[in-house]
Design an enzyme around this catalytic site. Structure first.
Site, PDB file in Angstrom:
ATOM      1  N   ASP A 150      -6.904  -2.226   1.409  1.00  0.00           N
ATOM      2  CA  ASP A 150      -7.250  -1.567   0.157  1.00  0.00           C
ATOM      3  C   ASP A 150      -8.729  -1.267   0.031  1.00  0.00           C
ATOM      4  O   ASP A 150      -9.567  -2.012   0.532  1.00  0.00           O
ATOM      5  CB  ASP A 150      -6.816  -2.442  -1.028  1.00  0.00           C
ATOM      6  CG  ASP A 150      -5.323  -2.388  -1.235  1.00  0.00           C
ATOM      7  OD1 ASP A 150      -4.811  -1.267  -1.448  1.00  0.00           O
ATOM      8  OD2 ASP A 150      -4.665  -3.443  -1.172  1.00  0.00           O
ATOM      9  N   TYR A 157       6.463   5.014   4.112  1.00  0.00           N
ATOM     10  CA  TYR A 157       5.179   5.214   3.432  1.00  0.00           C
ATOM     11  C   TYR A 157       4.259   5.882   4.454  1.00  0.00           C
ATOM     12  O   TYR A 157       3.846   5.264   5.430  1.00  0.00           O
ATOM     13  CB  TYR A 157       4.626   3.848   3.026  1.00  0.00           C
ATOM     14  CG  TYR A 157       3.444   3.872   2.076  1.00  0.00           C
ATOM     15  CD1 TYR A 157       2.298   4.611   2.348  1.00  0.00           C
ATOM     16  CD2 TYR A 157       3.467   3.120   0.902  1.00  0.00           C
ATOM     17  CE1 TYR A 157       1.228   4.611   1.474  1.00  0.00           C
ATOM     18  CE2 TYR A 157       2.388   3.102   0.029  1.00  0.00           C
ATOM     19  CZ  TYR A 157       1.277   3.843   0.315  1.00  0.00           C
ATOM     20  OH  TYR A 157       0.204   3.824  -0.545  1.00  0.00           O
ATOM     21  N   GLU A 163       5.428   1.048  -8.136  1.00  0.00           N
ATOM     22  CA  GLU A 163       4.986   0.147  -7.074  1.00  0.00           C
ATOM     23  C   GLU A 163       4.096  -0.885  -7.750  1.00  0.00           C
ATOM     24  O   GLU A 163       3.001  -0.561  -8.225  1.00  0.00           O
ATOM     25  CB  GLU A 163       4.181   0.983  -6.076  1.00  0.00           C
ATOM     26  CG  GLU A 163       4.262   0.553  -4.656  1.00  0.00           C
ATOM     27  CD  GLU A 163       3.341   1.409  -3.807  1.00  0.00           C
ATOM     28  OE1 GLU A 163       2.198   0.986  -3.601  1.00  0.00           O
ATOM     29  OE2 GLU A 163       3.746   2.506  -3.388  1.00  0.00           O
TER      30      GLU A 163
END
Lengths: 404, 274
Positions: free
Chosen positions: B59, B170, B48
């Site tokens: 993040d 995911y 990734e």
């Protein structure tokens, strides 16, 4: 022409919900709760009472006689600087804190640039008995020490943000990260008409009281609607607040004033509509300051409330449709207007609002030749106590350099 | 090979997928190629490769700092595709934020992914509601748009996501941002259980599920692979790169050796799981 988002939260092509999946369910719940409670009579009564007895509404619409005389039009000021805390921000934070309380969320988080939204959130949280944490860029903490201290006195925790440009946009990033982590018990209180749906709609609705009062007051004072309404634009909450009620009055010209900073040509400004391009930031599709790849650029203005590289989607839409005209004012021009309002009217305006004052003076001069008694209302969104250090510094630097 | 074919191939070998994340251009574009090679030698199944964005809201601090340092060092979208094209011998997925895709043009971005051998896209700030335009572009280039499911995702949303998902899903293991955590989130098992239940009710082959966020040790990887089809490790790699990428050639060699060994230790745990 009324502006309403569609079912996806879009105003024309602008707006939407570009949020991480973790938040989507919460955002949906918030939308539902917002609709339920704002239609609830008890909620509305409670909010009205707080606005009246705590925030000090309605605020005055003041005829600025001296300013009018020197510029050649009739200029009225909507005195949002008289709202408790010193800015229009409290209208929104009271509404959202009350909503949070009804939703059973005890912890409020907020981002702040100038510190005005942080202070207003801390006040509303204090009065409603909620826990409050405010994210603020370290750069802004440095330039707005007074507001940092006020927030702490009001019982809020101020979390410094040291990433990116260390200003408002990074404080928003950090707030979203906190929200993602504590979504179950935390309410994220956004301070402007930005972010993912339903925030732009919700904040505009809570700020709409400004325009509602203005309409009644100007009709009372002048027997007619104004020719022009002018407001400064950072994210756009005070502008949407005063504009919205006049959107369908086609004869009323609406002007938003962005921060031209050191000049649009220098690239150091906060003019997302005047000089930006379309893109996605903080959950919304809007006009942004960005490079070719889409990396967000650092905005600049000496008025921290306008120092943001994006703008509310509804305003971007209204500007594109032509209903709202956009202009911009530099730091230098603003400083001049700041001094004029202080000395001629005895009102020290927030640097943000002084952008609109400058534009109003110029507009008045332009119209003076064309029309007798051109009627202008300026939204004086905040008072300038918080800015005296910035102004003292700018003037002090010049004195040293021999300008003053 | 498509991502689903990759998962299938692994399954035939009685393995789960080990997915490793790094930020392109951290600490430099050249380093990224070498780090990727070390991960490939270590046995990573899917790489990734993050295209850094100035405002990465999903993040944590580790990846955020890596993004900032990469952008400061001059990373941009053109360079990203050059670097990605140079990495061979592994399935590649691009992780980035929507604005970067939008500004290049959806069609152009997906076209460039295809040319660089990238077979999937992960966009953390693009929920299903807003995904239609990009899905169309992806369909034209046989590129998978990988969707995210979180512990807060309702069954109703989950059904909508599974309907549109391709490649793999995911699965975000916890409420929060990316970054290392001491222990694996308790939310993983029930969440996977919920997804599988919904999948059973549908009349199509099950889509692979890979779990990410807060996974950093071999123990985490094994625990995840017992219930899911793959494990995603990101911040642990970024931290290792951050700590070990000194100015000396020796430092860099040591870092690459360590990355390879770390990858091996994680990949090992994806084999012969229950």
């Amino acid at each position: 022409m009324l502006s309403k988002p569609d079912e996806h939260g879009k105003f024309g092509i602008f707006g939407g919900k570009f949020a991480p999946e973790v938040l989507m369910t919460t955002v949906e719940e918030l939308e539902a709760a917002y609709i339920t409670y704002t239609n609830d009579k008890g909620f509305r009564t409670e909010l009205d009472s707080l606005l009246r007895t705590y925030a000090g509404r309605p605020t005055a619409l003041y005829f600025a006689k001296n300013l009018s005389k020197m510029s050649g039009a009739k200029i009225y000021l909507k005195r949002e600087d008289l709202v408790h805390g010193g800015a229009h921000k409290l209208n929104n934070t009271l509404g959202q804190c009350l909503l949070a309380k009804h939703m059973g969320k005890r912890r409020i988080i907020a981002e702040t640039g100038a510190g005005q939204h942080g202070v207003a959130t801390a006040m509303a949280a204090a009065v409603l008995g909620l826990e409050c944490e405010v994210y603020m860029g370290t750069e802004d903490i440095e330039r707005q020490k007074l507001n940092v201290f006020r927030m702490k006195l009001l019982g809020a925790k101020v979390n410094p943000v040291d990433s990116g440009s260390k200003t408002l946009k990074d404080a928003i990033n950090e707030s979203i990260r906190d929200w993602v982590t504590n979504v179950e018990n935390t309410y994220y209180l956004i301070g402007s008409v930005v972010g993912m749906h339903p925030y732009p709609l919700m904040v505009r609705e809570f700020q709409r009281v400004i325009g509602k009062e203005t309409k009644v007051q100007i009709l009372d004072a002048e027997g007619r609607l104004p020719d022009t309404i002018i407001a400064c634009v950072g994210g756009g909450s005070n502008a949407m607040g005063i504009f919205y009620e006049f959107l369908s009055d086609d004869a009323v010209e609406l002007i938003g004033v962005e921060a031209a900073g050191k000049g649009l040509e220098t690239g150091e400004h906060g003019a997302s509509i005047c000089a930006g391009t379309e893109g996605v930031l903080h959950g919304m599709y809007s006009k942004l300051l960005q490079d070719e790849d889409g990396q967000i650029k650092q905005s600049y203005s000496f008025a921290p409330g306008l120092d943001y590289p994006g703008v509310g989607p509804e305003l971007a839409h209204l500007a594109e449709s032509g209903r709202v005209k956009m202009g911009s004012t530099t730091d230098e021009e603003t400083l001049n207007a700041f001094k004029i309002l202080s000395t001629k009217e005895g009102i020290i305006p927030a640097l943000e609002s002084a952008h609109a004052i400058h534009y109003a003076i110029e507009e008045a001069k332009k119209k003076a030749g064309e029309q007798k008694d051109h009627l202008i209302v300026v939204n004086l969104s905040g008072r300038g106590d918080k800015d005296i250090y910035t102004v003292a510094q700018v003037l002090g630097d010049r004195r040293e350099a021999g300008y003053v | 090979m498509t991502l689903e074919e990759k998962f299938k191939e692994l399954k035939e070998r009685n393995e789960k997928a080990f997915i490793g994340f790094i930020t392109a251009g951290h600490p430099s574009a050249e380093d990224t190629s070498e780090i990727a090679l070390a991960m490939i030698k270590g046995g990573v199944d899917i790489l990734e490769l993050g295209l850094p964005f100035s405002d990465p809201i999903a993040d944590g601090v580790t990846i955020q700092q890596a993004s900032e340092s990469s952008l400061r060092a001059g990373m941009n979208t053109d360079t990203y595709f050059d670097v990605a094209a140079g990495i061979k011998g592994v399935e590649k997925v691009c992780l980035t934020y929507y604005n970067l895709v939008l500004q290049r043009g959806l069609e152009q971005f997906v076209h460039d992914c295809e040319s660089a051998g990238i077979t999937g896209l992960i966009i953390p700030d693009l929920p299903v509601e807003e995904s239609k335009p990009l899905l169309k572009a992806c369909a034209r280039h046989e590129t998978d748009l990988v969707f995210i499911i979180a512990p807060t995702t309702t069954d109703k949303r989950m059904a909508k996501i599974l309907e549109l998902a391709s490649g793999f899903v995911y699965v975000v293991s916890l409420l929060g941002v990316t970054g290392e955590r001491a222990r694996l989130s308790d939310a993983v098992r029930p969440l996977i259980g919920r997804i599988k239940e919904l999948e059973l009710a549908r009349d199509r082959p099950q889509i692979p599920l890979a779990v990410g966020f807060g996974i950093s040790t071999p123990e985490h990887v094994r625990a995840v692979c017992e219930v899911a089809d793959g494990a995603i490790v990101g911040s642990a790699f970024i931290k290792m790169i951050e700590e070990r990428s000194g100015p000396e050639l020796e430092d860099r060699k040591a870092m690459l050796t360590e990355i390879e060994a770390f990858t091996k230790s994680l990949k090992r745990e994806t084999k012969n799981t229950r």
